[in-house]
Write a protein that holds these residues in place. Structure first.
Motif, PDB file in Angstrom:
ATOM      1  N   VAL A 180       2.744  63.013  67.500  1.00 28.14           N
ATOM      2  CA  VAL A 180       1.264  62.470  67.585  1.00 28.14           C
ATOM      3  C   VAL A 180       1.425  62.015  65.887  1.00 28.14           C
ATOM      4  O   VAL A 180       1.568  62.513  64.935  1.00 28.14           O
ATOM      5  CB  VAL A 180       0.307  63.763  67.451  1.00 28.14           C
ATOM      6  N   ASP A 181       0.749  60.728  65.886  1.00 30.88           N
ATOM      7  CA  ASP A 181       0.447  60.029  64.497  1.00 30.88           C
ATOM      8  C   ASP A 181      -0.741  59.371  64.440  1.00 30.88           C
ATOM      9  O   ASP A 181      -1.602  59.678  65.297  1.00 30.88           O
ATOM     10  CB  ASP A 181       1.563  59.197  64.514  1.00 30.88           C
ATOM     11  N   ASP A 182      -0.995  58.398  63.608  1.00 28.02           N
ATOM     12  CA  ASP A 182      -2.121  57.612  63.518  1.00 28.02           C
ATOM     13  C   ASP A 182      -2.620  56.986  64.909  1.00 28.02           C
ATOM     14  O   ASP A 182      -3.701  56.428  65.027  1.00 28.02           O
ATOM     15  CB  ASP A 182      -2.108  56.559  62.336  1.00 28.02           C
ATOM     16  N   ASN A 183      -1.398  56.689  65.572  1.00 28.82           N
ATOM     17  CA  ASN A 183      -1.720  55.911  66.949  1.00 28.82           C
ATOM     18  C   ASN A 183      -1.972  56.806  68.051  1.00 28.82           C
ATOM     19  O   ASN A 183      -1.887  56.413  69.303  1.00 28.82           O
ATOM     20  CB  ASN A 183      -0.669  55.033  67.077  1.00 28.82           C
ATOM     21  N   GLY A 184      -2.008  58.114  67.893  1.00 29.89           N
ATOM     22  CA  GLY A 184      -2.261  59.139  68.693  1.00 29.89           C
ATOM     23  C   GLY A 184      -0.972  59.594  69.501  1.00 29.89           C
ATOM     24  O   GLY A 184       0.103  59.987  68.630  1.00 29.89           O
ATOM     25  N   PHE A 185      -0.750  59.769  70.823  1.00 28.33           N
ATOM     26  CA  PHE A 185       0.025  60.651  71.407  1.00 28.33           C
ATOM     27  C   PHE A 185       1.388  59.800  71.767  1.00 28.33           C
ATOM     28  O   PHE A 185       0.937  58.621  72.395  1.00 28.33           O
ATOM     29  CB  PHE A 185      -0.453  61.427  72.836  1.00 28.33           C
ATOM     30  N   ASN A 186       2.493  60.165  71.545  1.00 30.41           N
ATOM     31  CA  ASN A 186       3.825  59.416  71.614  1.00 30.41           C
ATOM     32  C   ASN A 186       4.571  60.322  72.612  1.00 30.41           C
ATOM     33  O   ASN A 186       5.183  61.180  71.925  1.00 30.41           O
ATOM     34  CB  ASN A 186       4.382  58.895  70.359  1.00 30.41           C
ATOM     35  N   LEU A 187       4.702  60.257  73.482  1.00 28.25           N
ATOM     36  CA  LEU A 187       5.803  60.701  74.572  1.00 28.25           C
ATOM     37  C   LEU A 187       7.030  59.841  74.897  1.00 28.25           C
ATOM     38  O   LEU A 187       6.934  58.921  75.600  1.00 28.25           O
ATOM     39  CB  LEU A 187       5.344  61.272  76.182  1.00 28.25           C
ATOM     40  N   VAL A 188       8.231  60.293  74.574  1.00 27.75           N
ATOM     41  CA  VAL A 188       9.604  59.267  74.537  1.00 27.75           C
ATOM     42  C   VAL A 188      10.315  60.089  75.564  1.00 27.75           C
ATOM     43  O   VAL A 188      10.757  61.169  75.074  1.00 27.75           O
ATOM     44  CB  VAL A 188      10.129  58.912  73.189  1.00 27.75           C
ATOM     45  N   GLU A 189      10.480  59.613  76.511  1.00 28.32           N
ATOM     46  CA  GLU A 189      11.414  60.028  77.527  1.00 28.32           C
ATOM     47  C   GLU A 189      12.996  59.969  77.003  1.00 28.32           C
ATOM     48  O   GLU A 189      13.237  59.006  76.150  1.00 28.32           O
ATOM     49  CB  GLU A 189      11.365  59.409  78.834  1.00 28.32           C
ATOM     50  N   GLU A 190      13.700  60.911  77.442  1.00 29.04           N
ATOM     51  CA  GLU A 190      15.292  60.875  76.920  1.00 29.04           C
ATOM     52  C   GLU A 190      16.018  59.419  77.595  1.00 29.04           C
ATOM     53  O   GLU A 190      15.491  59.014  78.467  1.00 29.04           O
ATOM     54  CB  GLU A 190      15.953  62.069  77.653  1.00 29.04           C
ATOM     55  N   LYS A 191      17.087  59.371  76.776  1.00 28.51           N
ATOM     56  CA  LYS A 191      17.899  58.194  77.359  1.00 28.51           C
ATOM     57  C   LYS A 191      19.158  58.477  77.462  1.00 28.51           C
ATOM     58  O   LYS A 191      19.727  59.251  76.233  1.00 28.51           O
ATOM     59  CB  LYS A 191      17.565  56.915  76.247  1.00 28.51           C
ATOM     60  N   LYS A 192      20.058  58.013  78.213  1.00 27.10           N
ATOM     61  CA  LYS A 192      21.358  58.717  78.386  1.00 27.10           C
ATOM     62  C   LYS A 192      22.416  58.031  77.566  1.00 27.10           C
ATOM     63  O   LYS A 192      23.354  58.535  77.279  1.00 27.10           O
ATOM     64  CB  LYS A 192      21.814  58.415  79.719  1.00 27.10           C
ATOM     65  N   GLY A 193      21.942  56.719  77.232  1.00 25.69           N
ATOM     66  CA  GLY A 193      23.203  55.944  76.493  1.00 25.69           C
ATOM     67  C   GLY A 193      24.276  55.998  77.317  1.00 25.69           C
ATOM     68  O   GLY A 193      24.129  55.824  78.490  1.00 25.69           O
ATOM     69  N   ASN A 194      25.504  55.489  76.591  1.00 26.31           N
ATOM     70  CA  ASN A 194      26.744  55.046  77.424  1.00 26.31           C
ATOM     71  C   ASN A 194      27.859  55.596  76.715  1.00 26.31           C
ATOM     72  O   ASN A 194      28.900  55.055  76.786  1.00 26.31           O
ATOM     73  CB  ASN A 194      26.724  53.533  77.790  1.00 26.31           C
ATOM     74  N   THR A 195      27.542  56.881  76.067  1.00 29.04           N
ATOM     75  CA  THR A 195      28.715  57.423  75.454  1.00 29.04           C
ATOM     76  C   THR A 195      29.887  58.484  76.447  1.00 29.04           C
ATOM     77  O   THR A 195      29.029  59.158  77.179  1.00 29.04           O
ATOM     78  CB  THR A 195      28.241  58.379  74.334  1.00 29.04           C
ATOM     79  N   LEU A 196      30.839  58.083  76.647  1.00 31.02           N
ATOM     80  CA  LEU A 196      31.848  58.482  77.686  1.00 31.02           C
ATOM     81  C   LEU A 196      32.484  59.629  77.238  1.00 31.02           C
ATOM     82  O   LEU A 196      32.792  59.689  75.933  1.00 31.02           O
ATOM     83  CB  LEU A 196      32.841  57.530  78.182  1.00 31.02           C
ATOM     84  N   LYS A 197      32.884  60.861  77.939  1.00 31.11           N
ATOM     85  CA  LYS A 197      33.531  62.099  77.635  1.00 31.11           C
ATOM     86  C   LYS A 197      34.903  61.585  78.061  1.00 31.11           C
ATOM     87  O   LYS A 197      35.169  61.701  79.463  1.00 31.11           O
ATOM     88  CB  LYS A 197      32.884  63.401  78.268  1.00 31.11           C
ATOM     89  N   LYS A 198      35.722  61.115  77.230  1.00 33.53           N
ATOM     90  CA  LYS A 198      36.971  60.184  77.523  1.00 33.53           C
ATOM     91  C   LYS A 198      37.841  61.294  78.571  1.00 33.53           C
ATOM     92  O   LYS A 198      38.557  60.806  79.296  1.00 33.53           O
ATOM     93  CB  LYS A 198      37.632  59.735  76.400  1.00 33.53           C
ATOM     94  N   ASP A 199      38.043  62.537  78.115  1.00 36.44           N
ATOM     95  CA  ASP A 199      38.627  63.375  78.778  1.00 36.44           C
ATOM     96  C   ASP A 199      38.253  63.657  80.190  1.00 36.44           C
ATOM     97  O   ASP A 199      39.216  63.769  81.046  1.00 36.44           O
ATOM     98  CB  ASP A 199      39.061  64.977  77.973  1.00 36.44           C
TER      99      ASP A 199
END
Length: 459
Positions: free
Chosen positions: A150-169
């Motif tokens: 919550v800031d001066d622009n109000g409520f901010n809900l940011v959803e998670e992002k998976k990205g593309n980082t691989l678990k190589k093993d």
């Protein structure tokens, strides 16, 4: 030799011959498959295991593994690059389990085998090829946790992002597992090869905050701005949420007030420019004035905050400090309507339309332009209608019979001292700002207008 003995000898020879043929055929079918036999849909009757394995291997040559990434791209691993082969030794096992002496019965039945090949490859070469895939060598984006701030622009809900980082093993393990099953494609996302965010929108730490915020935002107020709906619900109220020093959430009255001001600017017509089709026969742009819709934001904010605090669901018009003409035709396309006074200050002429029809027209003389007493342009309205009053100023005191105030000290009135109207009188010999009108015209206008009638003035 007796006849009986001959028969016995012949019969014995026949039996021996048949037995030899049976044994011979049995030996043959101990090396080849029985008639009416198939393996994995391939006809193998009378074929030896080695020939069958060659056919099966040929049917499965040019092995490739399609690797699908979370970015929507697909890369290919080619079996020849890591010595991928098929081992069909189970064919030998199938043949070994068959009994060659049962061949007579196999001529009259169908046998279908399904076998799984054993897939083999060079592990080191495969891992090297996997390491060379673009998805493994590119710059990877790490997953991002969900957040609620919550800031001066109000409520901010940011959803998670998976990205593309691989678990190589895990990538190498899952690809090998898929190859071991003979699969030809794999989705790295589906088999869990990507790093996941630790906090998602469903995590307790996010959901607890979200519930506290939304508990404040349950109200729903639908405003009707003269025919235009504006709904204030959870999405909008969330933007007014703030957090105090103790970490508690509250609804900011200042933020709500600013939003009401935005709505007022959007829908109010007071102090706004308008397009107008003049009596001269063309469109003009009218300057702002005191007539039209004006939202009373200072009063409305109190009602709005009370609605929010009490979580009301309601619909209403906002409070106005100014509304158009009381007798405005509901079919009018604007808030001027079909009854109005139009004054062309450059052309020194006035028209009065009543219910869409021209009621009267007359030349006038307005404020003296060259002395700084020019009549203001804009959209105004009749404030009052008075008879037999005295107009006073710094240097004049003038009785008039009919007076209709427009704005400030400017109004429409008779002027018996004036004999010439229209033309260029207003440049040097006009009024102190008022609309001087011939007696008969102003008398008719006075008795046929209402307080609130729009007055349009323009140069």
């Amino acid at each position: 030799m007796s006849k009986k003995k001959k028969i016995l000898i012949i019969s014995g020879c026949a039996v021996g011959l048949l037995l030899a043929c049976y044994v011979g055929v049995s030996v043959y079918f101990s090396k080849v498959f029985y008639p009416n036999t198939s393996i994995n849909g391939v006809e193998v009757s009378y074929e030896q295991p080695e020939e069958i394995k060659a056919v099966l291997e040929q049917s499965m040559q040019r092995y490739e593994m399609k690797v699908a990434t979370i970015d929507g791209t697909t890369e290919t691993l080619s079996g020849k690059d890591f010595d991928f082969v098929y081992n069909f030794d189970e064919v030998d096992k199938l043949k070994a389990e068959e009994m060659g002496w049962l061949w007579p019965a196999k001529f009259f039945s169908q046998t279908d085998y399904e076998i799984e090949a054993v897939y083999e490859w060079n592990k080191e070469k495969l891992n090297k090829k996997i390491d060379e895939l673009q998805c493994m060598t590119q710059e990877m984006t790490a997953p991002v946790n969900a957040s609620l701030t919550v800031d001066d622009n109000g409520f901010n809900l940011v959803e998670e992002k998976k990205g593309n980082t691989l678990k190589k093993d895990v990538v190498k393990s899952e690809i090998a597992k898929a190859m071991g099953k003979g699969e030809t494609e794999i989705s790295l996302e589906a088999v869990g090869c990507y790093e996941e965010p630790e906090i998602t929108i469903e995590s307790p730490e996010i959901q607890d905050k979200l519930k506290k915020v939304d508990e404040l935002c349950k109200a729903e107020i639908t405003y009707n701005f003269h025919g235009n709906e504006e709904k204030i619900g959870i999405e909008q109220i969330r933007q007014w949420v703030r957090q105090n020093g103790d970490g508690e959430y509250y609804i900011s009255e200042d933020a709500a007030y600013n939003y009401l001001c935005e709505l007022a600017n959007k829908y109010d017509t007071i102090n706004s420019y308008r397009d107008f089709y003049s009596s001269r026969g063309y469109w003009i742009t009218l300057e702002p004035g005191s007539y039209g819709w004006g939202t009373d934001v200072d009063s409305e904010i109190e009602l709005l905050m009370d609605d929010i605090q009490n979580k009301r669901v309601t619909s209403r018009e906002p409070i106005y400090y100014m509304t158009p003409y009381d007798y405005l035709d509901p079919n009018s396309p604007d808030d001027i309507g079909f009854t109005y006074i139009e004054i062309d200050l450059s052309g020194q002429y006035m028209w009065y339309y009543k219910d869409g029809e021209l009621f009267l027209s007359t030349p006038i003389t307005s404020g003296t332009l060259n002395t700084g007493h020019g009549t203001p342009s804009g959209v105004y309205y009749i404030h009052n209608r008075l008879q037999n009053i005295v107009l006073t100023g710094d240097d004049y005191r003038q009785p008039v019979n009919f007076w209709m105030k427009i704005v400030g000290g400017v109004g429409i009135h008779d002027s018996l001292w004036r004999s010439v109207y229209g033309g260029t009188e207003y440049l040097n010999s006009g009024s102190h700002g008022c609309i001087n009108t011939p007696y008969d015209a102003v008398e008719s206008l006075f008795w046929n207008t209402e307080i609130g009638t729009p007055v349009i003035m323009y140069y």
